[in-house]
Every structure is written in structure tokens, then in C-alpha cells.
Motif scaffolding. Sequence first.
Motif, PDB file in Angstrom:
ATOM      1  N   UNK A 205      55.923 -17.507  50.753  1.00 43.95           N
ATOM      2  CA  UNK A 205      56.846 -18.419  50.210  1.00 43.95           C
ATOM      3  C   UNK A 205      56.724 -19.091  48.825  1.00 43.95           C
ATOM      4  N   UNK A 206      55.479 -19.303  48.875  1.00 44.71           N
ATOM      5  CA  UNK A 206      55.052 -19.713  47.612  1.00 44.71           C
ATOM      6  C   UNK A 206      54.994 -18.571  46.487  1.00 44.71           C
ATOM      7  N   UNK A 207      54.791 -17.372  46.701  1.00 43.09           N
ATOM      8  CA  UNK A 207      54.904 -16.505  45.562  1.00 43.09           C
ATOM      9  C   UNK A 207      56.238 -16.183  45.350  1.00 43.09           C
ATOM     10  N   UNK A 208      57.280 -16.241  46.163  1.00 41.96           N
ATOM     11  CA  UNK A 208      58.755 -15.965  45.976  1.00 41.96           C
ATOM     12  C   UNK A 208      59.049 -17.322  45.018  1.00 41.96           C
ATOM     13  N   UNK A 209      58.827 -18.675  45.673  1.00 41.04           N
ATOM     14  CA  UNK A 209      59.278 -19.785  44.834  1.00 41.04           C
ATOM     15  C   UNK A 209      58.947 -20.052  43.581  1.00 41.04           C
ATOM     16  N   UNK A 210      57.611 -19.425  43.285  1.00 43.89           N
ATOM     17  CA  UNK A 210      56.812 -19.332  41.843  1.00 43.89           C
ATOM     18  C   UNK A 210      57.660 -18.434  41.001  1.00 43.89           C
TER      19      UNK A 210
END
Length: 203
Positions: free
Chosen positions: A86-91
Motif C-alpha cells: 500500500x505504501x509503495x502505491x501511495x508513494x
Amino acid sequence: MTKYTLTYFDVEALGEPIRMLLSYGNLDFTDNRIDYEKDWAKFKTAMPMGQVPILEADGKVMYQSLAISRYLARLVGLYGENPLEDYEIDNAVDNINDFRAKLAGAQYEQNAVAKEEKFKLLKAETIPYFLEKLDAIAAENDGHFALKKFTLADVYFTGMSNYLSLMAQQDITANYQNLKKVVENTIATPGIKEWVEKRPKKV
Ligand SMILES: N[C@@H](CCC(=O)N[C@@H](CS)C(=O)NCC(=O)O)C(=O)O
């Protein structure tokens, strides 16, 4: 089956990633377009934060385009499989959104002299800076923005790409092969392909 209504202006911009996510998920939606000049004043007061897009789903009114996009991405399987994903996508989405904010800051500047100065800086520094960074991220991820696979981040960039090009006063993918690949891959994706073929031609 849930019936969705997306209310936005008759343009792509912040509404388009949402339309693409709904189309990708084959979710039943009405594409409700407000005429800004004629009807916005009366609609504005009825909006939760005085702005669009809003998404209505079985009586629930959702607003804030990114919150809506994340909700839909979870629903249609384009979000992460764990908090780190999720972090990678949000980033990636935040990087794209930072670029959008820089362009919008110049585009919507009211003072003509300040606007010209802002555009000079954008063209000389900010636009190439962001496009090189974003292109490098897409290269590292094999033509995607995160996790080397098709996610919300690709849809977000592609949905916004025509609007970003309009604000940047240049085709933002023209000299960036990896960004072009993200857009090409996304618009060839089932559901999104059909949407892009039939959508109104309004950036
Ligand atoms: N943070 C909000 C911003 C929404 C926004 O700026 N909407 C603009 C259209 S792109 C709007 O409603 N403008 C009309 C107004 O503010 O009166 C989101 O992402 O949904």
C-alpha cells in the motif's frame, strides 16, 4: 448490485482516474457531468466540501478524489496486498499528485505577471525535474509506477495525463518512453480500453 454515480465537471482531471477505476471493475456507474457555467453555483452548496468529484454508492456520498480512488482500488484489486505494498502505491500516487499541485499552482495563479514567472520556472526546471523522476520510477518498475505491476498508481497517472499535459502546455509523455508505456499499458487494459474509446473527448 451497487449502483454508483460519479458527479464531476465535463472534463477529465480529478474525475478521470475514478471513471477508469469504475470501468476497470466493471462497476455500474452513471457519469454525471455538471456544466460549470450554468449549474455549478447551485450544485456547490449541496457538496459536502463545496467541491467535486463526489461518488454516490447506495446512498453513501463519498468525496475527496484520492480517498475515493483508494476505496475503489481496494474494491477492484488494484491496491496492495499488505501495508508495505500500500505504501509503495501511495508513494507513487503522492509523487504524481505533487507534480499536479505544482502545475495547478501556476495554472490557477490570478496575477498575470506572477503566472508568467511561475510558468517560466515550471518549464525550465519543475516540469523536466518531475518528468525525469517519474520516468525513472516507471523504468525501475517495468512500465508501471509501483511493484512492477498494474495498480492504482498507473490508473491515477493515466487518468490525469491529458489534464497534466494541458496544464504543462506540452505532451508530458512525448519524451519519456517509460511514462508513455504506463499510459499505453493502462489504456489497453480491459474495461479501461472500452471506457477510453467511448468517453467524451473533453480534457
Ligand atoms: N482535494 C479535493 C479537491 C477537489 C477540487 O479541487 N475540485 C475542484 C474541481 S477539480 C472543484 O470542485 N472546483 C470548484 C470549486 O471549488 O468551486 C479532491 O481531490 O477531491
